[in-house]
Enzyme design. Structure first.
Site, PDB file in Angstrom:
ATOM      1  N   HIS A  28      41.024  53.536  35.642  1.00 52.10           N
ATOM      2  CA  HIS A  28      42.303  54.156  35.273  1.00 52.10           C
ATOM      3  C   HIS A  28      42.773  53.787  33.868  1.00 52.10           C
ATOM      4  O   HIS A  28      43.843  53.224  33.663  1.00 52.10           O
ATOM      5  CB  HIS A  28      43.407  53.987  36.330  1.00 52.10           C
ATOM      6  CG  HIS A  28      43.403  52.703  37.113  1.00 52.10           C
ATOM      7  ND1 HIS A  28      43.633  51.504  36.533  1.00 52.10           N
ATOM      8  CD2 HIS A  28      43.218  52.457  38.420  1.00 52.10           C
ATOM      9  CE1 HIS A  28      43.582  50.566  37.448  1.00 52.10           C
ATOM     10  NE2 HIS A  28      43.324  51.109  38.602  1.00 52.10           N
ATOM     11  N   HIS A  82      44.029  43.689  50.014  1.00 55.32           N
ATOM     12  CA  HIS A  82      44.572  44.573  48.975  1.00 55.32           C
ATOM     13  C   HIS A  82      44.185  46.014  49.317  1.00 55.32           C
ATOM     14  O   HIS A  82      43.014  46.300  49.561  1.00 55.32           O
ATOM     15  CB  HIS A  82      44.004  44.151  47.617  1.00 55.32           C
ATOM     16  CG  HIS A  82      44.463  44.977  46.467  1.00 55.32           C
ATOM     17  ND1 HIS A  82      45.646  45.688  46.451  1.00 55.32           N
ATOM     18  CD2 HIS A  82      43.885  45.216  45.253  1.00 55.32           C
ATOM     19  CE1 HIS A  82      45.769  46.302  45.295  1.00 55.32           C
ATOM     20  NE2 HIS A  82      44.723  46.040  44.557  1.00 55.32           N
ATOM     21  N   GLU A  84      44.268  48.823  47.513  1.00 56.29           N
ATOM     22  CA  GLU A  84      43.763  49.789  46.528  1.00 56.29           C
ATOM     23  C   GLU A  84      42.359  50.243  46.934  1.00 56.29           C
ATOM     24  O   GLU A  84      41.576  49.474  47.511  1.00 56.29           O
ATOM     25  CB  GLU A  84      43.773  49.185  45.109  1.00 56.29           C
ATOM     26  CG  GLU A  84      43.596  50.267  44.060  1.00 56.29           C
ATOM     27  CD  GLU A  84      43.970  49.841  42.637  1.00 56.29           C
ATOM     28  OE1 GLU A  84      44.277  48.662  42.395  1.00 56.29           O
ATOM     29  OE2 GLU A  84      43.951  50.738  41.754  1.00 56.29           O
ATOM     30  N   ASP A  86      39.491  50.784  45.680  1.00 55.53           N
ATOM     31  CA  ASP A  86      38.212  50.142  45.351  1.00 55.53           C
ATOM     32  C   ASP A  86      37.860  49.068  46.381  1.00 55.53           C
ATOM     33  O   ASP A  86      36.727  48.595  46.423  1.00 55.53           O
ATOM     34  CB  ASP A  86      38.195  49.564  43.922  1.00 55.53           C
ATOM     35  CG  ASP A  86      39.439  48.774  43.555  1.00 55.53           C
ATOM     36  OD1 ASP A  86      40.495  49.003  44.162  1.00 55.53           O
ATOM     37  OD2 ASP A  86      39.355  47.929  42.650  1.00 55.53           O
ATOM     38  N   HIS A 148      48.395  42.784  42.288  1.00 54.90           N
ATOM     39  CA  HIS A 148      49.217  43.592  41.409  1.00 54.90           C
ATOM     40  C   HIS A 148      49.797  44.813  42.107  1.00 54.90           C
ATOM     41  O   HIS A 148      50.350  45.702  41.443  1.00 54.90           O
ATOM     42  CB  HIS A 148      48.390  44.021  40.184  1.00 54.90           C
ATOM     43  CG  HIS A 148      47.276  44.990  40.520  1.00 54.90           C
ATOM     44  ND1 HIS A 148      47.148  46.225  39.914  1.00 54.90           N
ATOM     45  CD2 HIS A 148      46.276  44.949  41.441  1.00 54.90           C
ATOM     46  CE1 HIS A 148      46.136  46.888  40.391  1.00 54.90           C
ATOM     47  NE2 HIS A 148      45.575  46.128  41.315  1.00 54.90           N
ATOM     48  N   ASP A 167      42.337  40.863  43.701  1.00 53.27           N
ATOM     49  CA  ASP A 167      42.118  41.156  42.270  1.00 53.27           C
ATOM     50  C   ASP A 167      42.355  39.932  41.367  1.00 53.27           C
ATOM     51  O   ASP A 167      41.781  39.840  40.272  1.00 53.27           O
ATOM     52  CB  ASP A 167      43.047  42.284  41.807  1.00 53.27           C
ATOM     53  CG  ASP A 167      42.543  43.660  42.214  1.00 53.27           C
ATOM     54  OD1 ASP A 167      41.367  43.779  42.595  1.00 53.27           O
ATOM     55  OD2 ASP A 167      43.334  44.612  42.156  1.00 53.27           O
ATOM     56  N   TYR A 195      40.432  41.539  31.645  1.00 51.34           N
ATOM     57  CA  TYR A 195      40.945  41.970  32.954  1.00 51.34           C
ATOM     58  C   TYR A 195      42.417  41.571  33.108  1.00 51.34           C
ATOM     59  O   TYR A 195      43.257  42.376  33.525  1.00 51.34           O
ATOM     60  CB  TYR A 195      40.095  41.332  34.062  1.00 51.34           C
ATOM     61  CG  TYR A 195      40.434  41.832  35.442  1.00 51.34           C
ATOM     62  CD1 TYR A 195      39.772  42.919  35.990  1.00 51.34           C
ATOM     63  CD2 TYR A 195      41.426  41.215  36.205  1.00 51.34           C
ATOM     64  CE1 TYR A 195      40.085  43.388  37.251  1.00 51.34           C
ATOM     65  CE2 TYR A 195      41.746  41.676  37.463  1.00 51.34           C
ATOM     66  CZ  TYR A 195      41.074  42.757  37.988  1.00 51.34           C
ATOM     67  OH  TYR A 195      41.400  43.217  39.242  1.00 51.34           O
ATOM     68  N   HIS A 228      36.594  41.163  42.366  1.00 51.34           N
ATOM     69  CA  HIS A 228      35.746  41.708  41.290  1.00 51.34           C
ATOM     70  C   HIS A 228      35.112  40.548  40.526  1.00 51.34           C
ATOM     71  O   HIS A 228      35.777  39.545  40.261  1.00 51.34           O
ATOM     72  CB  HIS A 228      36.574  42.499  40.270  1.00 51.34           C
ATOM     73  CG  HIS A 228      37.259  43.708  40.811  1.00 51.34           C
ATOM     74  ND1 HIS A 228      36.595  44.854  41.166  1.00 51.34           N
ATOM     75  CD2 HIS A 228      38.578  43.954  41.046  1.00 51.34           C
ATOM     76  CE1 HIS A 228      37.470  45.759  41.591  1.00 51.34           C
ATOM     77  NE2 HIS A 228      38.678  45.231  41.539  1.00 51.34           N
TER      78      HIS A 228
HETATM   79 FE1  FEO Z   1      43.846  46.590  42.554  1.00 45.17          FE
HETATM   80 FE2  FEO Z   1      40.544  46.011  42.502  1.00 45.17          FE
HETATM   81  O1  FEO Z   1      42.068  46.905  42.982  1.00 45.17           O
END
Ligand code: FEO
Length: 403
Positions: A28, A82, A84, A86, A148, A167, A195, A228
Protein backbone atom coordinates in the site's frame (compact mmCIF):
# COMPACT_ATOMS: atom_id res chain seq x y z
CA UNK A 1 -1.21 -30.09 -2.72
CA UNK A 2 2.55 -29.55 -2.54
CA UNK A 3 4.65 -30.98 0.27
CA UNK A 4 7.90 -29.20 -0.60
CA UNK A 5 7.69 -26.48 2.07
CA UNK A 6 9.09 -27.39 5.49
CA UNK A 7 8.66 -25.91 8.96
CA UNK A 8 11.63 -24.24 10.67
CA UNK A 9 12.29 -25.04 14.32
CA UNK A 10 12.56 -22.23 16.91
CA UNK A 11 12.46 -24.60 19.89
CA UNK A 12 11.51 -28.25 20.37
CA UNK A 13 7.88 -27.19 20.62
CA UNK A 14 7.60 -24.12 18.39
CA UNK A 15 8.00 -23.90 14.61
CA UNK A 16 7.87 -21.19 11.96
CA UNK A 17 5.31 -22.23 9.33
CA UNK A 18 4.90 -19.00 7.33
CA UNK A 19 5.42 -18.04 3.70
CA UNK A 20 8.13 -16.18 1.79
CA UNK A 21 6.96 -13.64 -0.78
CA UNK A 22 10.04 -13.02 -2.91
CA UNK A 23 8.29 -10.81 -5.46
CA UNK A 24 6.08 -8.29 -3.65
CA UNK A 25 7.27 -4.75 -4.40
CA UNK A 26 4.44 -2.58 -3.13
CA UNK A 27 2.74 -2.62 0.26
CA UNK A 28 0.00 0.00 0.00
CA UNK A 29 2.40 2.66 -1.25
CA UNK A 30 5.56 1.49 0.54
CA UNK A 31 8.07 0.02 -1.89
CA UNK A 32 9.34 -3.35 -0.66
CA UNK A 33 12.45 -3.90 -2.77
CA UNK A 34 13.50 -7.03 -0.90
CA UNK A 35 10.06 -8.73 -0.81
CA UNK A 36 8.53 -9.91 2.47
CA UNK A 37 7.48 -12.87 4.55
CA UNK A 38 4.15 -13.62 6.22
CA UNK A 39 5.07 -15.40 9.41
CA UNK A 40 2.90 -17.95 11.18
CA UNK A 41 3.90 -20.11 14.11
CA UNK A 42 2.95 -23.59 15.26
CA UNK A 43 3.02 -24.41 18.98
CA UNK A 44 3.17 -28.13 19.77
CA UNK A 45 1.41 -27.86 23.12
CA UNK A 46 -1.15 -30.40 24.37
CA UNK A 47 -3.54 -28.25 22.38
CA UNK A 48 -1.68 -27.70 19.12
CA UNK A 49 -1.93 -24.00 18.29
CA UNK A 50 -1.40 -21.91 15.17
CA UNK A 51 -0.45 -18.26 15.72
CA UNK A 52 -1.56 -16.18 12.73
CA UNK A 53 -1.89 -17.35 9.14
CA UNK A 54 -0.70 -15.92 5.80
CA UNK A 55 -1.89 -13.97 2.79
CA UNK A 56 -4.52 -15.89 0.81
CA UNK A 57 -2.36 -16.90 -2.22
CA UNK A 58 0.18 -18.52 0.14
CA UNK A 59 -2.20 -20.93 1.88
CA UNK A 60 -0.68 -24.06 0.31
CA UNK A 61 2.75 -23.03 1.53
CA UNK A 62 1.41 -22.59 5.07
CA UNK A 63 -0.39 -25.94 5.01
CA UNK A 64 2.67 -27.71 3.58
CA UNK A 65 4.94 -26.34 6.32
CA UNK A 66 2.44 -27.31 9.03
CA UNK A 67 2.07 -30.78 7.50
CA UNK A 68 5.85 -31.29 7.69
CA UNK A 69 5.40 -31.38 11.50
CA UNK A 70 1.78 -32.34 12.29
CA UNK A 71 -1.46 -33.14 10.55
CA UNK A 72 -3.04 -29.68 10.08
CA UNK A 73 -6.36 -31.10 11.26
CA UNK A 74 -4.78 -31.77 14.67
CA UNK A 75 -4.59 -28.01 15.31
CA UNK A 76 -7.01 -27.20 18.12
CA UNK A 77 -6.50 -23.47 18.59
CA UNK A 78 -5.89 -20.63 16.12
CA UNK A 79 -4.77 -17.23 17.43
CA UNK A 80 -5.22 -14.14 15.26
CA UNK A 81 -2.92 -11.43 16.61
CA UNK A 82 -3.71 -9.04 13.76
CA UNK A 83 -6.66 -8.93 11.35
CA UNK A 84 -4.96 -7.33 8.34
CA UNK A 85 -5.31 -9.58 5.31
CA UNK A 86 -1.61 -10.38 4.90
CA UNK A 87 -2.11 -12.44 8.09
CA UNK A 88 -5.73 -13.52 7.76
CA UNK A 89 -6.29 -13.84 4.02
CA UNK A 90 -6.50 -17.59 4.31
CA UNK A 91 -7.95 -17.70 7.85
CA UNK A 92 -11.55 -18.51 6.80
CA UNK A 93 -10.30 -21.35 4.60
CA UNK A 94 -8.00 -22.63 7.37
CA UNK A 95 -10.89 -22.61 9.84
CA UNK A 96 -13.03 -24.53 7.37
CA UNK A 97 -10.27 -27.09 6.77
CA UNK A 98 -9.09 -27.55 10.37
CA UNK A 99 -12.35 -27.02 12.30
CA UNK A 100 -10.38 -26.04 15.44
CA UNK A 101 -11.92 -26.10 18.89
CA UNK A 102 -11.25 -22.42 19.31
CA UNK A 103 -10.22 -19.35 17.31
CA UNK A 104 -9.22 -16.34 19.43
CA UNK A 105 -8.54 -12.66 18.74
CA UNK A 106 -8.83 -9.41 20.66
CA UNK A 107 -12.34 -7.94 20.98
CA UNK A 108 -11.52 -5.51 18.17
CA UNK A 109 -10.08 -8.43 16.21
CA UNK A 110 -13.38 -10.31 16.46
CA UNK A 111 -15.21 -7.20 15.21
CA UNK A 112 -12.71 -6.47 12.41
CA UNK A 113 -12.54 -10.06 11.18
CA UNK A 114 -16.34 -10.12 11.08
CA UNK A 115 -16.32 -6.94 8.98
CA UNK A 116 -13.57 -8.17 6.63
CA UNK A 117 -14.91 -11.62 6.01
CA UNK A 118 -18.58 -10.73 6.39
CA UNK A 119 -19.56 -13.93 8.06
CA UNK A 120 -19.76 -15.47 11.51
CA UNK A 121 -16.24 -16.76 12.18
CA UNK A 122 -17.09 -18.12 15.67
CA UNK A 123 -14.13 -16.30 17.09
CA UNK A 124 -13.65 -15.85 20.85
CA UNK A 125 -12.55 -12.46 22.17
CA UNK A 126 -9.65 -12.47 24.64
CA UNK A 127 -8.90 -9.56 26.95
CA UNK A 128 -5.69 -7.72 27.68
CA UNK A 129 -3.78 -9.81 30.25
CA UNK A 130 -5.97 -12.88 29.77
CA UNK A 131 -4.31 -16.29 29.67
CA UNK A 132 -5.31 -19.26 27.56
CA UNK A 133 -4.32 -22.72 28.70
CA UNK A 134 -2.99 -24.97 25.96
CA UNK A 135 -2.68 -27.85 28.47
CA UNK A 136 1.03 -28.02 29.22
CA UNK A 137 1.65 -24.48 27.92
CA UNK A 138 -0.03 -21.10 28.24
CA UNK A 139 -0.58 -18.11 26.00
CA UNK A 140 -0.82 -14.67 27.60
CA UNK A 141 -2.36 -11.85 25.55
CA UNK A 142 -1.46 -8.18 25.54
CA UNK A 143 -3.59 -5.72 23.57
CA UNK A 144 -1.52 -3.33 21.43
CA UNK A 145 -4.33 -1.18 20.04
CA UNK A 146 -3.33 0.95 17.03
CA UNK A 147 0.00 -0.81 16.66
CA UNK A 148 -0.89 -0.57 14.00
CA UNK A 149 -4.59 -1.52 13.73
CA UNK A 150 -7.26 -1.30 16.47
CA UNK A 151 -7.31 -5.09 16.77
CA UNK A 152 -3.57 -5.67 17.14
CA UNK A 153 -2.31 -7.73 20.07
CA UNK A 154 0.79 -9.59 21.24
CA UNK A 155 0.78 -13.19 22.49
CA UNK A 156 3.43 -14.38 24.92
CA UNK A 157 4.38 -18.03 25.48
CA UNK A 158 6.20 -18.13 28.84
CA UNK A 159 7.24 -21.79 28.59
CA UNK A 160 9.38 -20.97 25.52
CA UNK A 161 9.91 -17.25 26.34
CA UNK A 162 8.59 -16.22 22.94
CA UNK A 163 6.79 -12.94 22.25
CA UNK A 164 4.62 -13.20 19.13
CA UNK A 165 4.53 -9.54 18.18
CA UNK A 166 2.57 -9.45 14.87
CA UNK A 167 3.70 -6.44 12.76
CA UNK A 168 5.76 -4.84 15.56
CA UNK A 169 9.50 -5.56 15.34
CA UNK A 170 8.91 -6.81 11.79
CA UNK A 171 10.33 -5.82 8.43
CA UNK A 172 9.66 -6.50 4.78
CA UNK A 173 12.54 -8.78 3.92
CA UNK A 174 12.33 -12.04 1.98
CA UNK A 175 15.17 -14.38 2.91
CA UNK A 176 15.84 -18.10 3.02
CA UNK A 177 17.18 -17.57 6.56
CA UNK A 178 14.69 -17.28 9.40
CA UNK A 179 16.76 -15.81 12.24
CA UNK A 180 18.37 -12.42 12.73
CA UNK A 181 21.81 -13.85 13.47
CA UNK A 182 21.89 -15.46 10.00
CA UNK A 183 21.41 -12.16 8.12
CA UNK A 184 23.69 -9.16 7.46
CA UNK A 185 23.07 -6.71 10.37
CA UNK A 186 23.27 -3.71 8.00
CA UNK A 187 20.33 -5.10 6.02
CA UNK A 188 18.38 -5.70 9.23
CA UNK A 189 19.06 -2.13 10.42
CA UNK A 190 18.03 -0.62 7.10
CA UNK A 191 14.92 -2.72 6.50
CA UNK A 192 13.84 -2.54 10.17
CA UNK A 193 14.07 1.25 10.17
CA UNK A 194 12.34 1.49 6.78
CA UNK A 195 9.48 -0.65 8.09
CA UNK A 196 9.17 1.41 11.27
CA UNK A 197 9.20 4.69 9.29
CA UNK A 198 6.60 3.54 6.77
CA UNK A 199 4.25 1.50 8.99
CA UNK A 200 4.73 2.22 12.68
CA UNK A 201 5.76 5.90 12.77
CA UNK A 202 2.22 7.39 13.03
CA UNK A 203 1.82 5.49 16.29
CA UNK A 204 5.27 6.23 17.74
CA UNK A 205 3.89 7.63 21.05
CA UNK A 206 2.02 4.33 21.56
CA UNK A 207 5.25 2.41 20.94
CA UNK A 208 6.90 4.32 23.76
CA UNK A 209 4.02 3.42 26.10
CA UNK A 210 3.95 -0.18 24.94
CA UNK A 211 7.67 -0.67 25.52
CA UNK A 212 7.17 0.65 29.05
CA UNK A 213 4.32 -1.84 29.56
CA UNK A 214 6.44 -4.73 28.24
CA UNK A 215 9.24 -3.66 30.58
CA UNK A 216 6.87 -3.40 33.55
CA UNK A 217 5.40 -6.84 32.81
CA UNK A 218 8.89 -8.25 33.41
CA UNK A 219 8.58 -10.76 30.58
CA UNK A 220 11.59 -12.91 30.03
CA UNK A 221 12.01 -12.91 26.22
CA UNK A 222 14.35 -15.22 24.35
CA UNK A 223 12.67 -14.76 20.97
CA UNK A 224 10.64 -11.99 19.39
CA UNK A 225 8.62 -13.61 16.64
CA UNK A 226 7.06 -10.97 14.39
CA UNK A 227 4.71 -11.44 11.44
CA UNK A 228 7.23 -10.18 8.84
CA UNK A 229 10.94 -10.75 8.38
CA UNK A 230 13.39 -12.59 10.63
CA UNK A 231 12.81 -13.92 14.14
CA UNK A 232 14.93 -12.09 16.72
CA UNK A 233 17.04 -14.17 19.08
CA UNK A 234 20.50 -12.52 19.17
CA UNK A 235 20.10 -9.26 21.09
CA UNK A 236 16.53 -8.80 22.35
CA UNK A 237 17.47 -5.79 24.50
CA UNK A 238 19.06 -4.12 21.47
CA UNK A 239 15.99 -4.78 19.31
CA UNK A 240 13.67 -3.23 21.91
CA UNK A 241 16.08 -0.34 22.54
CA UNK A 242 16.22 0.50 18.83
CA UNK A 243 12.41 0.66 18.69
CA UNK A 244 12.46 3.03 21.64
CA UNK A 245 14.96 5.32 19.89
CA UNK A 246 13.01 5.36 16.64
CA UNK A 247 9.81 6.12 18.50
CA UNK A 248 11.41 9.01 20.42
CA UNK A 249 12.45 10.88 17.22
CA UNK A 250 14.93 13.04 19.12
CA UNK A 251 16.15 16.11 17.19
CA UNK A 252 19.33 15.48 15.22
CA UNK A 253 21.70 17.42 12.97
CA UNK A 254 20.29 15.75 9.87
CA UNK A 255 18.20 17.51 7.20
CA UNK A 256 16.24 15.99 4.33
CA UNK A 257 15.85 18.22 1.28
CA UNK A 258 13.08 16.91 -0.97
CA UNK A 259 12.27 18.57 -4.27
CA UNK A 260 10.59 18.38 -7.66
CA UNK A 261 11.93 20.40 -10.55
CA UNK A 262 10.83 21.25 -14.13
CA UNK A 263 13.79 23.03 -15.78
CA UNK A 264 16.39 22.52 -13.00
CA UNK A 265 15.80 25.88 -11.30
CA UNK A 266 14.28 24.32 -8.16
CA UNK A 267 17.05 21.73 -8.33
CA UNK A 268 19.70 24.48 -8.27
CA UNK A 269 17.93 25.95 -5.25
CA UNK A 270 17.86 22.54 -3.53
CA UNK A 271 21.57 22.07 -4.10
CA UNK A 272 22.43 25.54 -2.79
CA UNK A 273 20.33 24.88 0.34
CA UNK A 274 22.14 21.55 0.71
CA UNK A 275 25.51 23.34 0.50
CA UNK A 276 24.41 25.81 3.18
CA UNK A 277 23.23 23.01 5.45
CA UNK A 278 26.53 21.19 5.01
CA UNK A 279 28.52 24.37 5.68
CA UNK A 280 26.46 24.79 8.85
CA UNK A 281 27.48 21.32 10.07
CA UNK A 282 24.34 19.36 9.19
CA UNK A 283 24.19 15.94 7.57
CA UNK A 284 22.03 16.21 4.46
CA UNK A 285 20.08 13.95 2.14
CA UNK A 286 19.15 15.83 -1.05
CA UNK A 287 16.37 13.85 -2.74
CA UNK A 288 14.83 14.56 -6.12
CA UNK A 289 11.44 12.89 -6.32
CA UNK A 290 12.32 11.91 -9.88
CA UNK A 291 15.03 9.69 -8.39
CA UNK A 292 13.66 8.49 -5.03
CA UNK A 293 10.51 6.75 -3.84
CA UNK A 294 8.30 8.22 -1.11
CA UNK A 295 9.22 5.34 1.22
CA UNK A 296 12.93 6.21 0.83
CA UNK A 297 12.09 9.70 2.09
CA UNK A 298 10.16 8.22 5.03
CA UNK A 299 13.24 6.18 5.96
CA UNK A 300 15.45 9.28 5.89
CA UNK A 301 12.97 11.31 7.96
CA UNK A 302 13.07 8.80 10.82
CA UNK A 303 16.33 10.17 12.22
CA UNK A 304 16.15 13.70 10.78
CA UNK A 305 15.67 17.06 12.47
CA UNK A 306 14.59 19.04 9.40
CA UNK A 307 12.40 18.55 6.36
CA UNK A 308 12.93 21.10 3.57
CA UNK A 309 10.55 20.77 0.62
CA UNK A 310 10.71 22.47 -2.76
CA UNK A 311 8.62 22.42 -5.89
CA UNK A 312 8.34 24.28 -9.14
CA UNK A 313 4.86 25.70 -9.68
CA UNK A 314 2.80 23.85 -12.29
CA UNK A 315 -0.72 25.05 -13.13
CA UNK A 316 -0.88 27.13 -9.92
CA UNK A 317 0.06 24.10 -7.80
CA UNK A 318 2.96 21.98 -6.63
CA UNK A 319 4.28 19.21 -8.88
CA UNK A 320 2.39 15.91 -8.53
CA UNK A 321 5.43 14.03 -7.24
CA UNK A 322 5.73 16.55 -4.38
CA UNK A 323 1.99 16.37 -3.62
CA UNK A 324 2.47 12.59 -3.44
CA UNK A 325 5.41 12.58 -1.04
CA UNK A 326 4.13 15.35 1.22
CA UNK A 327 0.70 13.70 1.53
CA UNK A 328 2.43 10.45 2.43
CA UNK A 329 4.75 12.09 4.99
CA UNK A 330 1.87 14.01 6.56
CA UNK A 331 0.08 10.70 7.19
CA UNK A 332 3.18 9.30 8.92
CA UNK A 333 3.04 12.14 11.48
CA UNK A 334 6.77 12.65 12.14
CA UNK A 335 7.54 14.93 15.11
CA UNK A 336 10.34 17.20 16.32
CA UNK A 337 11.03 18.61 12.84
CA UNK A 338 11.83 22.09 11.62
CA UNK A 339 11.59 22.98 7.95
CA UNK A 340 11.10 25.38 5.09
CA UNK A 341 9.50 25.55 1.65
CA UNK A 342 11.07 26.77 -1.57
CA UNK A 343 10.71 26.68 -5.33
CA UNK A 344 11.03 28.45 -8.64
CA UNK A 345 8.11 29.69 -10.71
CA UNK A 346 7.26 31.38 -14.00
CA UNK A 347 4.43 33.85 -13.29
CA UNK A 348 2.23 32.85 -10.32
CA UNK A 349 4.39 30.81 -7.88
CA UNK A 350 1.85 29.20 -5.55
CA UNK A 351 3.72 25.94 -4.85
CA UNK A 352 6.05 27.05 -2.02
CA UNK A 353 3.11 28.67 -0.20
CA UNK A 354 1.03 25.50 -0.53
CA UNK A 355 3.94 23.45 0.77
CA UNK A 356 4.44 25.84 3.71
CA UNK A 357 0.73 25.44 4.60
CA UNK A 358 1.10 21.66 4.71
CA UNK A 359 4.32 21.85 6.75
CA UNK A 360 2.40 24.01 9.23
CA UNK A 361 -0.42 21.42 9.38
CA UNK A 362 2.31 18.85 10.11
CA UNK A 363 3.43 21.06 13.05
CA UNK A 364 6.82 21.54 11.43
CA UNK A 365 8.28 24.81 12.66
CA UNK A 366 9.24 27.02 9.69
CA UNK A 367 12.72 28.52 9.81
CA UNK A 368 11.78 31.16 7.20
CA UNK A 369 8.91 32.25 4.95
CA UNK A 370 8.71 30.31 1.64
CA UNK A 371 11.72 31.09 -0.56
CA UNK A 372 10.68 31.76 -4.16
CA UNK A 373 12.72 32.51 -7.28
CA UNK A 374 11.26 33.58 -10.62
CA UNK A 375 12.36 31.48 -13.58
CA UNK A 376 16.12 30.87 -13.15
CA UNK A 377 18.00 31.55 -9.90
CA UNK A 378 20.76 34.15 -10.18
CA UNK A 379 23.85 34.25 -7.99
CA UNK A 380 22.15 36.31 -5.28
CA UNK A 381 19.17 33.92 -5.28
CA UNK A 382 21.49 30.96 -4.80
CA UNK A 383 23.23 32.87 -2.02
CA UNK A 384 19.83 33.27 -0.31
CA UNK A 385 19.29 29.52 -0.63
CA UNK A 386 22.74 28.88 0.88
CA UNK A 387 21.91 31.22 3.79
CA UNK A 388 18.61 29.40 4.32
CA UNK A 389 20.56 26.13 4.59
CA UNK A 390 22.91 27.71 7.13
CA UNK A 391 19.96 29.09 9.14
CA UNK A 392 18.34 25.65 9.27
CA UNK A 393 21.65 24.09 10.39
CA UNK A 394 21.96 26.70 13.16
CA UNK A 395 18.45 25.93 14.38
CA UNK A 396 19.12 22.18 14.23
CA UNK A 397 22.14 22.67 16.46
CA UNK A 398 20.09 24.65 19.00
CA UNK A 399 17.33 22.03 19.01
CA UNK A 400 19.82 19.21 19.46
CA UNK A 401 21.51 20.99 22.34
CA UNK A 402 18.14 21.70 23.98
CA UNK A 403 16.94 18.07 23.70
FE1 FEO B 1 -0.65 -4.83 9.43
FE2 FEO B 1 1.43 -7.19 8.25
O1 FEO B 1 -0.19 -6.35 8.47
Amino acid sequence: MTNSYKAVKLTDKVYWVGAVDWTIRDFHGYTTRRGSTYNAYLILADKITLVDTVKAPFREELVSRIASVVNPRDIQVIVSNHAEMDHTGCLPEMIRMIEPEQVVASAMGVKTLGEIFNRDQKITAVKDGEQLSLGNMTLRFMETRMLHWPDSMFSYLPEAEILFSQDAFGMHLATAERFDDEIDPAILDYEGATYFANIILPYAPLVTKLLARVGAAGLSIKYIAPDHGPIWRRDIGGVIGRYGRWAAQQPTMKAVVVYGTMWHSTEHMARAITEGLTAGGATVRCMSMDAFHRSDVAYEILDAGALVVGSATLNNNMLPQIADVITYLKGLRPVNLIGAAFGSYGWSGEAPGHIADILKEMKIESVSPPLKVQHVPREDDLQSCFYLGEDIARQLKKNKEAA
